[in-house]
Motif scaffolding. Structure first.
Motif, PDB file in Angstrom:
ATOM      1  N   THR A  23       0.691  -1.289   0.088  1.00  0.00           N
ATOM      2  CA  THR A  23      -0.043  -0.022  -0.012  1.00  0.00           C
ATOM      3  C   THR A  23       0.944   1.403  -0.071  1.00  0.00           C
ATOM      4  O   THR A  23       1.873   1.092   0.238  1.00  0.00           O
ATOM      5  N   GLY A  24       0.165   2.440  -0.195  1.00  0.00           N
ATOM      6  CA  GLY A  24       0.927   3.562  -0.219  1.00  0.00           C
ATOM      7  C   GLY A  24       1.498   3.914  -1.659  1.00  0.00           C
ATOM      8  O   GLY A  24       1.118   3.422  -2.495  1.00  0.00           O
ATOM      9  N   ASP A  25       2.569   5.025  -1.555  1.00  0.00           N
ATOM     10  CA  ASP A  25       3.049   5.442  -2.715  1.00  0.00           C
ATOM     11  C   ASP A  25       4.730   5.575  -2.443  1.00  0.00           C
ATOM     12  O   ASP A  25       5.160   5.416  -1.437  1.00  0.00           O
ATOM     13  N   VAL A  26       5.253   5.366  -3.537  1.00  0.00           N
ATOM     14  CA  VAL A  26       6.559   5.332  -3.624  1.00  0.00           C
ATOM     15  C   VAL A  26       7.205   6.591  -4.613  1.00  0.00           C
ATOM     16  O   VAL A  26       6.743   6.489  -5.715  1.00  0.00           O
ATOM     17  N   ALA A  27       7.708   7.572  -4.033  1.00  0.00           N
ATOM     18  CA  ALA A  27       8.217   8.625  -4.528  1.00  0.00           C
ATOM     19  C   ALA A  27       9.115   8.399  -5.880  1.00  0.00           C
ATOM     20  O   ALA A  27       9.653   7.387  -5.774  1.00  0.00           O
ATOM     21  N   GLY A  28       9.083   9.013  -6.647  1.00  0.00           N
ATOM     22  CA  GLY A  28       9.865   9.081  -8.167  1.00  0.00           C
ATOM     23  C   GLY A  28      11.472   8.779  -7.751  1.00  0.00           C
ATOM     24  O   GLY A  28      11.964   9.689  -6.886  1.00  0.00           O
ATOM     25  N   GLY A  29      12.187   7.713  -8.165  1.00  0.00           N
ATOM     26  CA  GLY A  29      13.542   7.634  -7.837  1.00  0.00           C
ATOM     27  C   GLY A  29      13.956   7.124  -6.383  1.00  0.00           C
ATOM     28  O   GLY A  29      14.961   6.756  -6.201  1.00  0.00           O
ATOM     29  N   ALA A  30      12.774   6.589  -5.275  1.00  0.00           N
ATOM     30  CA  ALA A  30      12.892   6.334  -4.305  1.00  0.00           C
ATOM     31  C   ALA A  30      13.070   4.785  -4.152  1.00  0.00           C
ATOM     32  O   ALA A  30      12.572   4.129  -5.063  1.00  0.00           O
ATOM     33  N   THR A  31      13.362   4.269  -2.980  1.00  0.00           N
ATOM     34  CA  THR A  31      13.166   2.863  -2.938  1.00  0.00           C
ATOM     35  C   THR A  31      12.331   2.773  -1.505  1.00  0.00           C
ATOM     36  O   THR A  31      12.030   3.580  -0.742  1.00  0.00           O
ATOM     37  N   LEU A  32      12.004   1.553  -1.215  1.00  0.00           N
ATOM     38  CA  LEU A  32      10.989   1.161  -0.365  1.00  0.00           C
ATOM     39  C   LEU A  32      11.622  -0.190   0.191  1.00  0.00           C
ATOM     40  O   LEU A  32      11.564  -1.298  -0.445  1.00  0.00           O
ATOM     41  N   GLN A  33      11.883  -0.324   1.539  1.00  0.00           N
ATOM     42  CA  GLN A  33      12.214  -1.455   2.155  1.00  0.00           C
ATOM     43  C   GLN A  33      10.991  -2.028   2.865  1.00  0.00           C
ATOM     44  O   GLN A  33       9.973  -1.326   3.374  1.00  0.00           O
ATOM     45  N   VAL A  34      10.612  -3.345   2.513  1.00  0.00           N
ATOM     46  CA  VAL A  34       9.778  -4.318   2.916  1.00  0.00           C
ATOM     47  C   VAL A  34      10.038  -5.326   3.793  1.00  0.00           C
ATOM     48  O   VAL A  34      10.799  -5.894   3.504  1.00  0.00           O
ATOM     49  N   THR A  35       9.314  -5.672   4.765  1.00  0.00           N
ATOM     50  CA  THR A  35       9.506  -6.723   5.756  1.00  0.00           C
ATOM     51  C   THR A  35       8.594  -7.487   5.520  1.00  0.00           C
ATOM     52  O   THR A  35       7.255  -7.388   5.768  1.00  0.00           O
ATOM     53  N   ALA A  36       8.960  -9.014   5.145  1.00  0.00           N
ATOM     54  CA  ALA A  36       8.037  -9.849   4.973  1.00  0.00           C
ATOM     55  C   ALA A  36       7.173 -10.299   6.263  1.00  0.00           C
ATOM     56  O   ALA A  36       7.812 -10.297   7.364  1.00  0.00           O
ATOM     57  N   GLY A  37       5.805 -10.383   6.183  1.00  0.00           N
ATOM     58  CA  GLY A  37       5.081 -10.641   7.354  1.00  0.00           C
ATOM     59  C   GLY A  37       4.524 -12.067   7.068  1.00  0.00           C
ATOM     60  O   GLY A  37       5.106 -12.998   6.433  1.00  0.00           O
ATOM     61  N   ARG A  38       3.529 -12.454   8.229  1.00  0.00           N
ATOM     62  CA  ARG A  38       3.079 -13.857   8.154  1.00  0.00           C
ATOM     63  C   ARG A  38       2.333 -14.316   6.947  1.00  0.00           C
ATOM     64  O   ARG A  38       2.300 -15.303   6.740  1.00  0.00           O
ATOM     65  N   SER A  39       1.971 -13.392   6.311  1.00  0.00           N
ATOM     66  CA  SER A  39       1.036 -13.848   5.141  1.00  0.00           C
ATOM     67  C   SER A  39       2.090 -14.459   3.893  1.00  0.00           C
ATOM     68  O   SER A  39       1.734 -14.938   2.858  1.00  0.00           O
ATOM     69  N   ILE A  40       3.398 -14.245   4.314  1.00  0.00           N
ATOM     70  CA  ILE A  40       4.361 -14.498   3.110  1.00  0.00           C
ATOM     71  C   ILE A  40       5.664 -15.320   3.880  1.00  0.00           C
ATOM     72  O   ILE A  40       6.742 -14.542   3.822  1.00  0.00           O
ATOM     73  N   PRO A  41       5.417 -16.499   4.340  1.00  0.00           N
ATOM     74  CA  PRO A  41       6.498 -16.865   5.299  1.00  0.00           C
ATOM     75  C   PRO A  41       7.744 -17.560   4.186  1.00  0.00           C
ATOM     76  O   PRO A  41       7.362 -18.302   3.420  1.00  0.00           O
ATOM     77  N   LEU A  42       8.763 -17.079   4.240  1.00  0.00           N
ATOM     78  CA  LEU A  42       9.840 -17.340   3.450  1.00  0.00           C
ATOM     79  C   LEU A  42      10.521 -18.549   4.042  1.00  0.00           C
ATOM     80  O   LEU A  42      10.908 -18.671   5.350  1.00  0.00           O
ATOM     81  N   GLY A  43      10.776 -19.505   3.219  1.00  0.00           N
ATOM     82  CA  GLY A  43      11.295 -20.854   3.640  1.00  0.00           C
ATOM     83  C   GLY A  43      12.794 -21.009   3.742  1.00  0.00           C
ATOM     84  O   GLY A  43      13.695 -20.118   3.261  1.00  0.00           O
ATOM     85  N   ASN A  44      13.294 -21.733   4.511  1.00  0.00           N
ATOM     86  CA  ASN A  44      14.761 -22.013   4.812  1.00  0.00           C
ATOM     87  C   ASN A  44      15.467 -22.797   3.676  1.00  0.00           C
ATOM     88  O   ASN A  44      16.840 -22.996   3.907  1.00  0.00           O
ATOM     89  N   ARG A  45      14.781 -23.479   2.838  1.00  0.00           N
ATOM     90  CA  ARG A  45      15.230 -24.350   1.708  1.00  0.00           C
ATOM     91  C   ARG A  45      15.267 -23.549   0.514  1.00  0.00           C
ATOM     92  O   ARG A  45      15.265 -24.050  -0.425  1.00  0.00           O
ATOM     93  N   GLY A  46      15.184 -22.250   0.744  1.00  0.00           N
ATOM     94  CA  GLY A  46      15.166 -21.336  -0.598  1.00  0.00           C
ATOM     95  C   GLY A  46      13.819 -21.112  -0.864  1.00  0.00           C
ATOM     96  O   GLY A  46      12.941 -21.610  -0.299  1.00  0.00           O
TER      97      GLY A  46
END
Length: 79
Positions: A23-46
């Protein structure tokens, strides 16, 4: 892009089908850091993450493998 981007309808999708809405906006030329939440559990096997826009097009993709996973280590994706 030099123009701002409205993230309404955009999402992160992982290899197993987890989805995380952005959600939200990203300004032109900017970056956005996102922390993965529970809805996207990243696996330890890749895993892989896709950035998908509101129209369903894949905008970017990153992946990591099991040999990159170490206890206490953070994997940072950057360009």
């Amino acid at each position: 892009t030099a123009a701002p981007i409205d993230l309404a309808g955009w999402r992160l999708v992982d290899q197993s089908g987890g989805r995380m809405a952005l959600t939200g906006d990203v300004a032109g030329g900017a970056t956005l850091q996102v922390t993965a939440g529970r809805s996207i559990p990243l696996g330890n096997r890749g895993d892989s993450l896709l950035l998908v826009d509101a129209a369903g097009a894949t905008i970017d993709q990153v992946a990591y493998s099991a040999d990159q996973v170490r206890p206490g280590r953070t994997i940072a994706f950057g360009r």
